[in-house]
Design an enzyme around this catalytic site. Structure first.
Site, short mmCIF file in Angstrom:
data_model
loop_
_atom_site.label_atom_id
_atom_site.label_comp_id
_atom_site.label_asym_id
_atom_site.label_seq_id
_atom_site.Cartn_x
_atom_site.Cartn_y
_atom_site.Cartn_z
CG ASP A 1 -1.94 -1.12 1.18
OD1 ASP A 1 -2.25 -1.60 0.08
OD2 ASP A 1 -2.40 -1.55 2.25
CB ALA A 2 4.20 1.99 0.33
#
Lengths: 284, 284, 284, 284
Positions: C228-229
């Site tokens: 999720d980065a």
């Protein structure tokens, strides 16, 4: 005519609402606003109620006494009762940024805020001229590592002397001590310049820029001992793009901060906020 | 256990709330939701209340009878009482656009909508395959200038036969007749593809493009005899710019239409909307 | 007529724009779209340009060769050139949630998406019927801890066989391996159901509920090795309150996820996204 | 170093972009920003370009002369060229509402606005003290039916004397005459307190309340002879409900008006707005 506002929360039980409305009716009150909410997960009942009393002999003090013995103890309520006669007193803490200050004082002047501002405290004197223009007493209380304890004692003295009800940190750039937080629990409102819980701590616009988010935000919350982790009162956001430099985010963010903080102040001053489990219930 | 929802409005008077909550308590009900609003300009009182009854002998019919004689007549209330046992029945009217249809049926399938869809009516058969995929009866009732009256009679027959509670025009491209409107007052929900009252009538995206607005919208409202002028239930908007051609506005608008119509349907089906003076009171 | 789209980024230098526009003019092209952006902090130049060529003898391949030797090497550009003749091919990865799937296929059917969907892959077969309704080949490739490697090999085989250009994870509930990520760098689009960087990882709606936020969001981003980065393509948000249970957040979130993912897919398919420093430049 | 900004629009033709970028390169300029847009319906080409010139001998006047003869006449362009050396001069017209005034002056003070404010004109003297606090000359020019013509002559005299570039009506409660509009075409910015084209004319918040809209807005536009019908520069909206009285709409609207007007002022002052067909093209 007297108007009182009642805020209640307690374990949910049958017949709470009828018991309360009966109590009010028996006291000769006419309910003009009632709103309620039940947290089904925790089984907690919340209510906000406004009632008008026309009787000459009505006494808020007596009402509170009876409310306590006849209702609050039975249902083990946490409760607060406010009379509309008394406006809440708000202390403004500021540092060097003037946008939230101008915004709040502009609203105060135009009669939009239902409160009194007995004074402004700042750890700098850069904005003293604004306080002067709006005719509000200004106390310059510098804070250094060495003088922090002493400064806080001075602050507390002023707060107590003026019977301040709640504090607004309008971009006040100092960590508030536990002593003040304990004295004013859920009564210190901060504006944080990010969409919490994203970008806690210093320089959130820089972090937002680095992460490349497409939306930035601002959050107003009650101050607790853990940094930027207190109950959230209000948030708002605005769209950004790769073309915005950090200075653009800061400029756009200022507009958010002003509106979000002002909304939080209005909700609190109108006794529309209840806190539990580090969250807020907001009756609008 | 029975759960009933009560919607009331009447001239504001002292002690209404206490009278109602007492009535419920005397009937053995436990109030689980209460919300109220007073229009101070018109002096009208509105209330929405949900109450649970555990008694085996509780009868919704008896409750209604007593409510009418003991409360409604005294306060001259307009009132509606719904039992949670019965889901509302919704008829879908469509033409050739499929986006709102797909959206509503997708939500219906996923259990998001608290209602039943006994059938879909369309003046074209382009979308029949979608109805089939979702296993919902589809009636093709063509409408021409000559057959309009006859078509409406067929529609009405189906509506009555299936005891339809409310109608949703999901981009149904025909003017609905007064006969249907009178039969289903404040029960026909339309989606208009503009931010009403701007751009009433046909081709609102073309008008929005021509006017050079920077935001477009969609509006869901109850159908009344005046075109696009009925009580507004829900609106939403999205930002546009000079770079958007009409086709872009239409594409962006589709996303608005879907969400706005779905929200309006949910509010109506959950009995959260009250209408007066051509406006809505929405209890959320 | 040929239409090509050029995406460039390189160190900023004087005369880049004139050099490029001259090159296009000399090749007989007419520029119909030009947009550019300079990251002043990093001193990087970005450009997106569309040009039309009417000559019968125009060859995209020759154009690329000359572009490389005459321009790209001089300015040390990173560049991509696309011909409008070829629509990008997108593979859909899904699991059990159907809302993003219905939404994307609805848009695909209506001609809103400028791409082809050769197939859908799922680790479950719950949604196979939807693929069938839309006439898109469906491959059920189950994934367990033991079979993960093998499953990914099957996925990769299908992707290569169909010359897939990019992958969309429409609520695909599996971590994608580094092997796939490396093969499709900045070409795997995920939808995360929070306003990143808040609430990374599993159950973001539960975390949002617990924190008591007043706004929830959804984020579409390219998948990188860190969870999720990756670079954010698109985000959107919606307002919530204390009255919303987790199930309400999930329902409201679904509407966000659909629109945010669809927008990200359109931006990518129309070659409007450039990635650098884990951020996106989006030309609209 | 000189930096100039060029705004162009003309009939779309092949090779416009290359011709312009070549012209700049030949003059020794380095293009640091280029953006363009073609209205495909009307076949009109728009461009905004910023270029830097390092030569000691560069003259903006000579550049304009050559631009005109070598480019503008060939392509029949409408064009404007600005040097960054000269900040635009803005006159503020106000009446009795102070919120937009405070907001603009706060931004002016903080350096957010790239412009000069030589003076403020008001038809009342209620807000003179604010002008004084910010050290800006204040002219009280009362306007009555009898003195209107005379008042406007005084206004125009001041505007010409101070070489004012554009005028901002910050809730100025007078109709501006055609004489002023003709003198300052697309250079008079108004803030209208509704989401235009809905609720044109007086008391838009009252009309919005009566219609029962769920969203209110504010619109900043250039003043033309037709009331509230000029090219829209910026709009924004906020959500309202049945619980909001007219006074609440007014209070919420003030926040919109401030931000919308400030954004419009910034876009205009940074030469990012082009007008044609009563619409704006905005390069951001």
């Amino acid at each position: 005519m007297n108007k009182i506002t009642i805020l209640i929360h307690c374990k949910d039980k049958p017949n709470i609402i009828a018991s309360i409305t009966n109590f009010i009716a028996n006291k000769g009150g006419n309910i003009v606003y009632i709103d309620q909410y039940v947290d089904r997960e925790q089984d907690i009942f919340f209510m906000r109620l406004e009632s008008e009393f026309v009787s000459d002999t009505f006494s808020t003090l007596d009402f509170k006494t009876d409310f306590k013995s006849e209702l609050a103890e039975t249902f083990k309520m946490k409760w607060r009762i406010y009379s509309s006669e008394k406006k809440p007193k708000m202390a403004l803490f500021i540092s060097k940024y003037d946008h939230c200050l101008y915004d709040l004082l502009g609203r105060y002047n135009s009669g939009e805020l239902n409160l009194e501002i007995p004074f402004i405290i700042s750890n700098h004197n850069d904005l003293e001229h604004i306080a002067k223009n709006f005719n509000i007493p200004f106390y310059h209380i510098p804070v250094t590592k060495e003088t922090k304890k002493e400064a806080e004692d001075k602050q507390l003295e002023l707060l107590l002397e003026h019977k301040i009800d709640f504090i607004v940190l309008a971009r006040y750039m100092q960590i508030v001590s536990d002593k003040l937080i304990n004295q004013y629990q859920n009564k210190i409102i901060n504006i944080h310049h990010s969409f919490l819980p994203a970008f806690i701590g210093a320089k959130p616009y820089h972090s937002a820029y680095k992460r490349g988010v497409k939306i930035i935000g601002a959050t107003s919350h009650y101050v607790t001992e853990e940094l930027d982790a207190g109950p959230i009162i209000e948030q708002d956001v605005t769209r950004v793009s790769h073309t915005h430099a950090i200075s653009d985010l800061i400029a756009k963010g200022r507009d958010l901060e002003k509106v979000v903080l002002a909304n939080a102040v209005k909700l609190h001053a109108n006794r529309k906020v209840m806190v539990y489990n580090n969250k807020t219930v907001i009756f609008t």
